[in-house]
Design a protein around this motif. Sequence first.
Motif, short mmCIF file in Angstrom:
data_model
loop_
_atom_site.label_atom_id
_atom_site.label_comp_id
_atom_site.label_asym_id
_atom_site.label_seq_id
_atom_site.Cartn_x
_atom_site.Cartn_y
_atom_site.Cartn_z
N ARG A 161 1.02 -1.11 0.16
CA ARG A 161 0.79 -0.08 -0.32
C ARG A 161 1.11 1.12 -0.10
O ARG A 161 0.60 1.87 -1.28
CB ARG A 161 -0.75 0.06 1.09
CG ARG A 161 -2.09 1.10 1.23
CD ARG A 161 -2.74 1.47 0.36
NE ARG A 161 -3.36 0.80 -0.24
CZ ARG A 161 -4.94 0.27 0.67
NH1 ARG A 161 -5.07 0.96 1.86
NH2 ARG A 161 -5.35 -1.04 0.56
N ASP A 165 1.27 4.16 -2.95
CA ASP A 165 0.32 5.46 -2.35
C ASP A 165 2.14 5.95 -3.08
O ASP A 165 2.05 7.36 -3.53
CB ASP A 165 0.66 5.46 -1.28
CG ASP A 165 -0.97 5.24 -0.99
OD1 ASP A 165 -1.55 4.62 -1.67
OD2 ASP A 165 -1.13 5.17 0.07
N ALA A 171 -2.40 -1.34 -7.68
CA ALA A 171 -1.95 -2.36 -7.07
C ALA A 171 -1.17 -3.85 -7.31
O ALA A 171 0.18 -4.34 -7.31
CB ALA A 171 -2.27 -2.93 -6.11
#
Length: 261
Positions: A161, A165, A171
């Motif tokens: 994650r 970001d 993903a």
Amino acid sequence: MQGYNAQTAATTQQIVVAAEVTATTNDQPHFVPIAMAVSENLAEAGAGKVGTFVADAGYWTGANGTADVGAEVLIATRKPPWRQAERPDDHKITILAKVNRGELSQRQAGDILGVSYTWVRDMTKRYFGKDGPRQARTAQPEPDEWIPVIERLARGEISKRAATDELQVSAGRVNTMLAHVRGEAVDPEIARHAMDAKLATEAGTDAYRKRQHSIEPVFGNVKGNLGYRRFTRRGMTAVHAEWRLICSVHNLLKLRTATTA
């Protein structure tokens, strides 16, 4: 309509050396099978080995560009479009700014805007940082940017994650980058840059230029001169045999012309 995808490989003299039929419209999965079929057919005929396989952009994938098919591979590349959601309007940006400042929770903002909290989360991270508004990414991160981040991920220093970001990618893209860093697969963007470099060389340009004069006349002759514009039979086995018969006719006519000359 019941249709088929006719795959063909030809020499620079426009002799068909492999002819296959598939039931899928996408050419990408068929590059390696047709290349292997060419090598097998030539080996069986005692005709030597292939020097270079050349294919158009419809066959491009990072895996195809780096596939071990026993010969040099030149495939025109296709740069994938950067997928980016349309920038939220001013009202949504204002709500996202409140989320970024901690004045609203993601779920509260989602209820106000009528969207999911995951949308609020992703858009907030895309358009805001610790210091306030920021410019959203408009292009894929280059290897010198993402490799250090993914190496940290591979060492367990950050989560997927966090990597998603930081790089502002999906993903799935992070998983592909991670596979490259681990040596499990070649990253498609790195493979594309390497292929572009090969195609930009004088040898690569000269070799790729021959593609149009090798394969296009084959289909032009089959469809325009011989009049084969559709298959007369149905079923994969029957159509496969018909396509190979058509290509054999093409080759026999090429042989007759060459013998006459």
